[in-house]
Design a protein around this motif. Structure first.
Motif, short mmCIF file in Angstrom:
data_model
loop_
_atom_site.label_atom_id
_atom_site.label_comp_id
_atom_site.label_asym_id
_atom_site.label_seq_id
_atom_site.Cartn_x
_atom_site.Cartn_y
_atom_site.Cartn_z
N ARG A 41 0.85 -1.18 0.00
CA ARG A 41 0.00 0.00 0.00
C ARG A 41 0.89 1.23 0.00
O ARG A 41 1.40 1.63 1.01
CB ARG A 41 -0.86 0.05 1.26
CG ARG A 41 -2.03 -0.83 1.24
CD ARG A 41 -2.81 -0.53 2.50
NE ARG A 41 -4.10 -1.17 2.44
CZ ARG A 41 -4.91 -1.27 3.46
NH1 ARG A 41 -4.58 -0.75 4.62
NH2 ARG A 41 -6.06 -1.87 3.34
N GLU A 90 -21.14 -2.35 13.36
CA GLU A 90 -21.22 -2.79 11.96
C GLU A 90 -20.42 -1.87 11.06
O GLU A 90 -19.68 -2.32 10.17
CB GLU A 90 -22.68 -2.81 11.50
CG GLU A 90 -23.52 -3.89 12.11
CD GLU A 90 -24.94 -3.84 11.56
OE1 GLU A 90 -25.11 -4.15 10.37
OE2 GLU A 90 -25.85 -3.48 12.33
N GLN A 93 -16.59 -2.28 11.41
CA GLN A 93 -16.06 -3.44 10.71
C GLN A 93 -15.91 -3.17 9.22
O GLN A 93 -14.90 -3.51 8.61
CB GLN A 93 -16.94 -4.66 10.96
CG GLN A 93 -16.86 -5.14 12.39
CD GLN A 93 -17.86 -6.23 12.72
OE1 GLN A 93 -18.75 -6.54 11.94
NE2 GLN A 93 -17.71 -6.82 13.89
N GLU A 94 -16.91 -2.53 8.63
CA GLU A 94 -16.85 -2.19 7.20
C GLU A 94 -15.75 -1.16 6.95
O GLU A 94 -14.99 -1.26 5.98
CB GLU A 94 -18.20 -1.65 6.73
CG GLU A 94 -18.26 -1.33 5.26
CD GLU A 94 -18.26 -2.54 4.35
OE1 GLU A 94 -18.10 -2.36 3.12
OE2 GLU A 94 -18.44 -3.69 4.82
N ASP A 96 -13.06 -0.68 8.61
CA ASP A 96 -11.77 -1.32 8.75
C ASP A 96 -11.37 -2.06 7.49
O ASP A 96 -10.20 -2.04 7.10
CB ASP A 96 -11.80 -2.27 9.95
CG ASP A 96 -10.51 -2.28 10.71
OD1 ASP A 96 -10.12 -3.35 11.22
OD2 ASP A 96 -9.87 -1.21 10.81
N ILE A 97 -12.33 -2.69 6.84
CA ILE A 97 -12.06 -3.40 5.58
C ILE A 97 -11.49 -2.44 4.54
O ILE A 97 -10.58 -2.77 3.81
CB ILE A 97 -13.35 -4.07 5.04
CG1 ILE A 97 -13.72 -5.25 5.94
CG2 ILE A 97 -13.18 -4.51 3.59
CD1 ILE A 97 -15.12 -5.80 5.67
N HIS A 98 -12.05 -1.23 4.49
CA HIS A 98 -11.64 -0.24 3.50
C HIS A 98 -10.53 0.68 4.00
O HIS A 98 -10.11 1.58 3.28
CB HIS A 98 -12.84 0.59 3.06
CG HIS A 98 -13.90 -0.23 2.41
ND1 HIS A 98 -13.75 -0.79 1.16
CD2 HIS A 98 -15.11 -0.62 2.85
CE1 HIS A 98 -14.83 -1.48 0.86
NE2 HIS A 98 -15.67 -1.41 1.87
N ASP A 99 -10.09 0.46 5.25
CA ASP A 99 -9.08 1.30 5.86
C ASP A 99 -9.48 2.78 5.76
O ASP A 99 -8.70 3.64 5.39
CB ASP A 99 -7.70 1.07 5.22
CG ASP A 99 -6.57 1.69 6.03
OD1 ASP A 99 -6.74 1.85 7.25
OD2 ASP A 99 -5.54 2.04 5.43
N HIS A 100 -10.75 3.02 6.07
CA HIS A 100 -11.29 4.39 5.99
C HIS A 100 -12.27 4.56 7.15
O HIS A 100 -13.37 4.02 7.13
CB HIS A 100 -12.00 4.59 4.65
CG HIS A 100 -12.33 6.02 4.38
ND1 HIS A 100 -11.35 6.96 4.19
CD2 HIS A 100 -13.51 6.67 4.31
CE1 HIS A 100 -11.92 8.14 3.98
NE2 HIS A 100 -13.22 7.98 4.06
N HIS A 101 -11.85 5.31 8.15
CA HIS A 101 -12.57 5.35 9.42
C HIS A 101 -13.26 6.69 9.65
O HIS A 101 -12.66 7.73 9.43
CB HIS A 101 -11.61 5.02 10.55
CG HIS A 101 -10.91 3.72 10.31
ND1 HIS A 101 -9.71 3.64 9.63
CD2 HIS A 101 -11.27 2.46 10.59
CE1 HIS A 101 -9.35 2.38 9.53
NE2 HIS A 101 -10.28 1.63 10.10
N LYS A 129 -18.63 5.71 -0.35
CA LYS A 129 -18.85 4.28 -0.10
C LYS A 129 -19.26 4.03 1.36
O LYS A 129 -20.23 3.32 1.63
CB LYS A 129 -17.57 3.50 -0.43
CG LYS A 129 -17.69 2.03 -0.26
CD LYS A 129 -16.41 1.35 -0.74
CE LYS A 129 -16.85 0.30 -1.70
NZ LYS A 129 -15.96 -0.18 -2.66
#
Length: 145
Positions: A41, A90, A93-94, A96-101, A129
């Motif tokens: 990355r 929820e 968790q999503e 974290d998947i996209h590394d966008h908090h 998203k």
């Protein structure tokens, strides 16, 4: 938890949740694999700032853009704290998947959200998203008080 197996030189790691012994080599190879993914990355692969963030906001229900145009905000209401916190879990968790908090604050049944992409110094497709995910998951909760 680490130990030498029967006095030998084989180092093992215990997976307590599964109550079985895993070879240390399996653990270290999975860490090496993760390290290579993270190293791949690069900073330049970060999402680019949207050219027309106003259009994105128009397509999102209930979201508003900050005065400087670098972020979007929305307040989500829930029936109680438990539902608000479940929704936040929820979303976390999503995200974290996209590394966008998200930046957010929770008081009882209310969650204030601010989305922006700091690396791009503005809004990117990742903000849209996550906003759409938040909206879709929010519809699953009964928000009547």
């Amino acid at each position: 938890y680490q130990r030498r197996v029967h006095g030998g030189s084989s180092l093992c790691t215990r997976d307590v949740s599964l109550k079985k012994m895993l070879p240390f080599s399996a653990f270290s190879s999975s860490v090496r694999g993760l390290s290579s993914v993270l190293a791949a990355r690069s900073y330049s692969s970060r999402p680019q700032k949207l050219e027309n963030p106003e259009q994105m906001v128009k397509n999102l229900s209930g979201w508003s853009m900050t005065n400087d145009g670098t972020a979007i905000n929305k307040t989500f209401m829930f029936k109680n704290f438990k539902e608000a916190f479940s929704w936040m879990t929820e979303v976390a968790q999503e995200a974290d998947i996209h590394d966008h908090h998200p930046e957010w604050a929770n008081v009882y049944n209310k969650v204030d959200v601010r989305l922006t992409t700091h690396d791009a110094k503005g809004l990117t497709y990742l903000d849209e998203k996550i906003a759409r995910f938040m909206d879709s998951r929010h519809t699953m909760y009964d928000t009547k008080q």
